[in-house]
Design a protein around this motif. Structure first.
Motif, PDB file in Angstrom:
ATOM      1  N   ASP A  20       0.806  -1.215   0.000  1.00 19.23           N
ATOM      2  CA  ASP A  20       0.000   0.000   0.000  1.00 19.23           C
ATOM      3  C   ASP A  20       0.839   1.265   0.000  1.00 19.23           C
ATOM      4  O   ASP A  20       0.340   2.342  -0.344  1.00 19.23           O
ATOM      5  CB  ASP A  20      -0.924   0.005   1.224  1.00 19.23           C
ATOM      6  CG  ASP A  20      -1.935  -1.122   1.167  1.00 19.23           C
ATOM      7  OD1 ASP A  20      -2.928  -0.988   0.434  1.00 19.23           O
ATOM      8  OD2 ASP A  20      -1.721  -2.149   1.837  1.00 19.23           O
ATOM      9  N   THR A  21       2.083   1.174   0.414  1.00 17.74           N
ATOM     10  CA  THR A  21       2.931   2.348   0.459  1.00 17.74           C
ATOM     11  C   THR A  21       4.380   1.937   0.255  1.00 17.74           C
ATOM     12  O   THR A  21       4.809   0.875   0.717  1.00 17.74           O
ATOM     13  CB  THR A  21       2.762   3.111   1.789  1.00 17.74           C
ATOM     14  OG1 THR A  21       3.583   4.267   1.813  1.00 17.74           O
ATOM     15  CG2 THR A  21       3.076   2.222   2.978  1.00 17.74           C
ATOM     16  N   VAL A  72      17.686   2.203   0.777  1.00 19.55           N
ATOM     17  CA  VAL A  72      16.824   1.323   1.570  1.00 19.55           C
ATOM     18  C   VAL A  72      15.376   1.652   1.223  1.00 19.55           C
ATOM     19  O   VAL A  72      14.949   2.805   1.334  1.00 19.55           O
ATOM     20  CB  VAL A  72      17.060   1.503   3.080  1.00 19.55           C
ATOM     21  CG1 VAL A  72      16.105   0.600   3.871  1.00 19.55           C
ATOM     22  CG2 VAL A  72      18.504   1.203   3.444  1.00 19.55           C
ATOM     23  N   ILE A  73      14.644   0.641   0.787  1.00 19.78           N
ATOM     24  CA  ILE A  73      13.250   0.817   0.395  1.00 19.78           C
ATOM     25  C   ILE A  73      12.374   0.227   1.484  1.00 19.78           C
ATOM     26  O   ILE A  73      12.534  -0.942   1.860  1.00 19.78           O
ATOM     27  CB  ILE A  73      12.960   0.121  -0.954  1.00 19.78           C
ATOM     28  CG1 ILE A  73      13.915   0.648  -2.024  1.00 19.78           C
ATOM     29  CG2 ILE A  73      11.508   0.316  -1.368  1.00 19.78           C
ATOM     30  CD1 ILE A  73      14.402  -0.414  -2.967  1.00 19.78           C
ATOM     31  N   LEU A  74      11.468   1.017   2.015  1.00 20.18           N
ATOM     32  CA  LEU A  74      10.524   0.554   3.032  1.00 20.18           C
ATOM     33  C   LEU A  74       9.156   0.392   2.376  1.00 20.18           C
ATOM     34  O   LEU A  74       8.682   1.288   1.677  1.00 20.18           O
ATOM     35  CB  LEU A  74      10.428   1.556   4.184  1.00 20.18           C
ATOM     36  CG  LEU A  74      11.481   1.456   5.298  1.00 20.18           C
ATOM     37  CD1 LEU A  74      11.401   0.105   6.002  1.00 20.18           C
ATOM     38  CD2 LEU A  74      12.868   1.722   4.778  1.00 20.18           C
ATOM     39  N   LEU A  75       8.545  -0.756   2.613  1.00 17.88           N
ATOM     40  CA  LEU A  75       7.246  -1.047   2.029  1.00 17.88           C
ATOM     41  C   LEU A  75       6.271  -1.415   3.146  1.00 17.88           C
ATOM     42  O   LEU A  75       6.624  -2.097   4.110  1.00 17.88           O
ATOM     43  CB  LEU A  75       7.336  -2.201   1.028  1.00 17.88           C
ATOM     44  CG  LEU A  75       8.345  -2.027  -0.121  1.00 17.88           C
ATOM     45  CD1 LEU A  75       9.681  -2.650   0.258  1.00 17.88           C
ATOM     46  CD2 LEU A  75       7.823  -2.638  -1.411  1.00 17.88           C
ATOM     47  N   GLY A  76       5.032  -0.954   3.011  1.00 17.54           N
ATOM     48  CA  GLY A  76       4.025  -1.220   4.021  1.00 17.54           C
ATOM     49  C   GLY A  76       2.808  -1.899   3.433  1.00 17.54           C
ATOM     50  O   GLY A  76       2.369  -1.569   2.328  1.00 17.54           O
ATOM     51  N   LEU A  77       2.273  -2.867   4.176  1.00 16.23           N
ATOM     52  CA  LEU A  77       1.074  -3.589   3.761  1.00 16.23           C
ATOM     53  C   LEU A  77       0.003  -3.407   4.835  1.00 16.23           C
ATOM     54  O   LEU A  77       0.212  -3.739   6.004  1.00 16.23           O
ATOM     55  CB  LEU A  77       1.399  -5.081   3.588  1.00 16.23           C
ATOM     56  CG  LEU A  77       0.300  -5.986   3.057  1.00 16.23           C
ATOM     57  CD1 LEU A  77      -0.129  -5.560   1.659  1.00 16.23           C
ATOM     58  CD2 LEU A  77       0.775  -7.435   3.027  1.00 16.23           C
ATOM     59  N   ASN A  78      -1.122  -2.871   4.438  1.00 16.95           N
ATOM     60  CA  ASN A  78      -2.204  -2.553   5.361  1.00 16.95           C
ATOM     61  C   ASN A  78      -2.882  -3.826   5.883  1.00 16.95           C
ATOM     62  O   ASN A  78      -3.332  -4.660   5.104  1.00 16.95           O
ATOM     63  CB  ASN A  78      -3.224  -1.673   4.623  1.00 16.95           C
ATOM     64  CG  ASN A  78      -4.469  -1.383   5.437  1.00 16.95           C
ATOM     65  OD1 ASN A  78      -4.438  -1.415   6.656  1.00 16.95           O
ATOM     66  ND2 ASN A  78      -5.563  -1.083   4.756  1.00 16.95           N
ATOM     67  N   TYR A  79      -2.966  -3.955   7.212  1.00 12.18           N
ATOM     68  CA  TYR A  79      -3.688  -5.086   7.793  1.00 12.18           C
ATOM     69  C   TYR A  79      -4.765  -4.594   8.768  1.00 12.18           C
ATOM     70  O   TYR A  79      -5.193  -5.304   9.675  1.00 12.18           O
ATOM     71  CB  TYR A  79      -2.734  -6.066   8.478  1.00 12.18           C
ATOM     72  CG  TYR A  79      -2.125  -5.609   9.787  1.00 12.18           C
ATOM     73  CD1 TYR A  79      -2.659  -6.046  11.004  1.00 12.18           C
ATOM     74  CD2 TYR A  79      -1.012  -4.783   9.818  1.00 12.18           C
ATOM     75  CE1 TYR A  79      -2.097  -5.651  12.212  1.00 12.18           C
ATOM     76  CE2 TYR A  79      -0.445  -4.386  11.015  1.00 12.18           C
ATOM     77  CZ  TYR A  79      -0.988  -4.818  12.210  1.00 12.18           C
ATOM     78  OH  TYR A  79      -0.434  -4.425  13.414  1.00 12.18           O
ATOM     79  N   GLY A  80      -5.214  -3.371   8.578  1.00 16.46           N
ATOM     80  CA  GLY A  80      -6.166  -2.762   9.486  1.00 16.46           C
ATOM     81  C   GLY A  80      -7.429  -3.584   9.679  1.00 16.46           C
ATOM     82  O   GLY A  80      -7.969  -4.137   8.721  1.00 16.46           O
ATOM     83  N   LEU A 167       0.226  -1.274   9.776  1.00 16.54           N
ATOM     84  CA  LEU A 167       1.068  -1.575   8.619  1.00 16.54           C
ATOM     85  C   LEU A 167       2.088  -2.666   8.969  1.00 16.54           C
ATOM     86  O   LEU A 167       2.817  -2.552   9.952  1.00 16.54           O
ATOM     87  CB  LEU A 167       1.822  -0.337   8.144  1.00 16.54           C
ATOM     88  CG  LEU A 167       1.052   0.702   7.321  1.00 16.54           C
ATOM     89  CD1 LEU A 167       1.946   1.902   7.044  1.00 16.54           C
ATOM     90  CD2 LEU A 167       0.549   0.106   6.007  1.00 16.54           C
ATOM     91  N   PHE A 168       2.115  -3.722   8.158  1.00 13.11           N
ATOM     92  CA  PHE A 168       3.243  -4.642   8.180  1.00 13.11           C
ATOM     93  C   PHE A 168       4.371  -3.997   7.380  1.00 13.11           C
ATOM     94  O   PHE A 168       4.133  -3.456   6.293  1.00 13.11           O
ATOM     95  CB  PHE A 168       2.881  -5.977   7.535  1.00 13.11           C
ATOM     96  CG  PHE A 168       1.958  -6.834   8.350  1.00 13.11           C
ATOM     97  CD1 PHE A 168       2.156  -6.999   9.710  1.00 13.11           C
ATOM     98  CD2 PHE A 168       0.905  -7.507   7.748  1.00 13.11           C
ATOM     99  CE1 PHE A 168       1.317  -7.804  10.466  1.00 13.11           C
ATOM    100  CE2 PHE A 168       0.060  -8.316   8.490  1.00 13.11           C
ATOM    101  CZ  PHE A 168       0.267  -8.462   9.853  1.00 13.11           C
ATOM    102  N   LEU A 169       5.593  -4.069   7.901  1.00 13.37           N
ATOM    103  CA  LEU A 169       6.732  -3.437   7.238  1.00 13.37           C
ATOM    104  C   LEU A 169       7.695  -4.474   6.675  1.00 13.37           C
ATOM    105  O   LEU A 169       7.931  -5.523   7.276  1.00 13.37           O
ATOM    106  CB  LEU A 169       7.496  -2.544   8.223  1.00 13.37           C
ATOM    107  CG  LEU A 169       6.725  -1.382   8.847  1.00 13.37           C
ATOM    108  CD1 LEU A 169       7.626  -0.631   9.820  1.00 13.37           C
ATOM    109  CD2 LEU A 169       6.198  -0.440   7.773  1.00 13.37           C
TER     110      LEU A 169
END
Length: 383
Positions: A20-21, A72-80, A167-169
């Protein structure tokens, strides 16, 4: 391909994979990390997580972990969650399981996606890559703040203006020189809801977490007996704790009407404690296959369930506690003693003590039995 073009392609690919981000920062973007980590470790706040100290140098500086890293690339996955994650706390005869654990193990979910996204950098940019999902000494949270993905709130969890606390990172280290994003600033202001809601006072100060007092640490990471002072505050939280995340006001700004990419398993919401107490090892493995809960193992899980049973105030659950007084695991037997003492009458628990204490061989279980007297049992059984 230019760095700008490679970044655009990466973001497009990552979003197609379900992230998601996506944000980018430099490996030297958290200069205060070594000092802050050292201070945290010096206070012993890591508890039994010895690996935090063992890998402190690599954790504090990505360039020590991998000297070739450029971006460094940070990625987030929504688990709300789609429902109130704290609603189960009022159902004393049922289990409250942290939202994150009601999915497939996020390590498995995210790592495969990260590898696919990182593959684009290798193919189109000829870059070397490494992917990390909470399984290596990487400080994802300060890196996420440096990348603009979010900021570390007073509860030390990353807060996003788009997704709140959910967010899972994951991180991709690469030798590619990619354009960086602006860091995020702290938007907590004077709010301290996350600090005040903690049942065990695990925050000695804003932005500091004493893991030794944290229910998530106690019910997931801690392998031994849980100190008596924390048992009642744990309530019916049998795996993790969402209190400090769920009360954050920024959650209401998480994109309205947008569903999380990872949906929680309904069969893990508010499960009857009696049902969980009766799981043997095989049943436990089947019930929680593919979830983070399975990694805790049956004994630690039963320890937590019995604490919840002891906190239920429901005498009907006493039989489930008594059934584990002869369990093969001392970890389980000890909490069966404690839970039984909370639910049975003074006469009942005294009779059980007299029948079992003489043949008990484990010091910790004996210590639980030794705490029981008729007056103790009556006090502990009171609502």
């Amino acid at each position: 391909m230019t760095g700008e073009g490679l970044k655009r392609a990466l973001v497009e690919r990552a979003r197609a994979l379900g992230f998601d981000t996506v944000r980018v920062t430099r490996p030297d973007a958290m200069p205060l990390a070594p000092e802050r980590l050292a201070a945290w470790l010096a206070q012993g706040f890591q508890g039994s997580m010895d690996w935090m100290a063992d890998t402190a140098d690599r954790r504090a500086d990505p360039r020590i972990l991998w000297p070739q890293v450029q971006s460094v690339i940070l990625l987030g996955l929504n688990y709300g969650p789609t429902t109130d994650p704290l609603a189960a706390l009022a159902l004393k005869d049922r289990a409250s399981i942290s939202v994150y654990a009601r999915n497939r193990d996020y390590h498995d979910v995210i790592k495969g996606k990260l590898k696919e996204a990182a593959g684009l950098l290798a193919v189109r940019g000829g870059s070397d890559v490494k992917v990390f999902v909470d399984t290596a000494p990487v400080m994802e949270k300060p890196l996420a703040e440096a990348s603009g993905l979010g900021w570390q709130g007073k509860h030390t969890v990353v807060v996003s203006r788009e997704f709140g606390n959910w967010l899972f990172l994951g991180a991709i280290f690469t030798t590619a020189d990619l354009p960086v994003d602006e860091p995020e600033t702290d938007h907590c202001g004077s709010c301290r809801r996350c600090l005040d809601v903690c049942p065990t006072n695990a925050f000695p100060a804003p932005y500091q977490l004493d893991a030794r007092r944290c229910i998530s640490y106690l019910t997931i990471e801690h392998k031994g007996h849980i100190a008596e002072e924390f048992r009642a505050p744990i309530g019916n939280r049998i795996f993790g704790c969402d209190d400090c995340l769920a009360v954050c006001p920024w959650n209401k700004f998480a994109q309205a009407g947008r569903e999380a990419r990872l949906m929680q398993r309904e069969d893990l919401a508010a499960v009857p404690l009696s049902e969980l107490a009766r799981l043997d090892d095989a049943d436990f493995r089947i019930r929680f296959a593919g979830t983070p809960i399975k990694r805790a193992g049956r004994d630690r899980f039963l320890r937590n369930v019995l604490i919840a049973i002891g906190n239920s105030g429901d005498p009907a659950l006493a039989a489930d506690a008594v059934a584990h007084l002869d369990d093969s695991s001392p970890l389980v037997r000890a909490m069966a003693v404690w839970a039984s003492a909370r639910l049975l009458t003074p006469g009942e628990i005294t009779a059980l003590r007299d029948a079992r204490q003489a043949r008990e061989t484990d010091d910790d279980v004996l210590r639980e039995w030794s705490r029981i007297s008729p007056s103790h049992a009556a006090r502990e059984s009171a609502p």
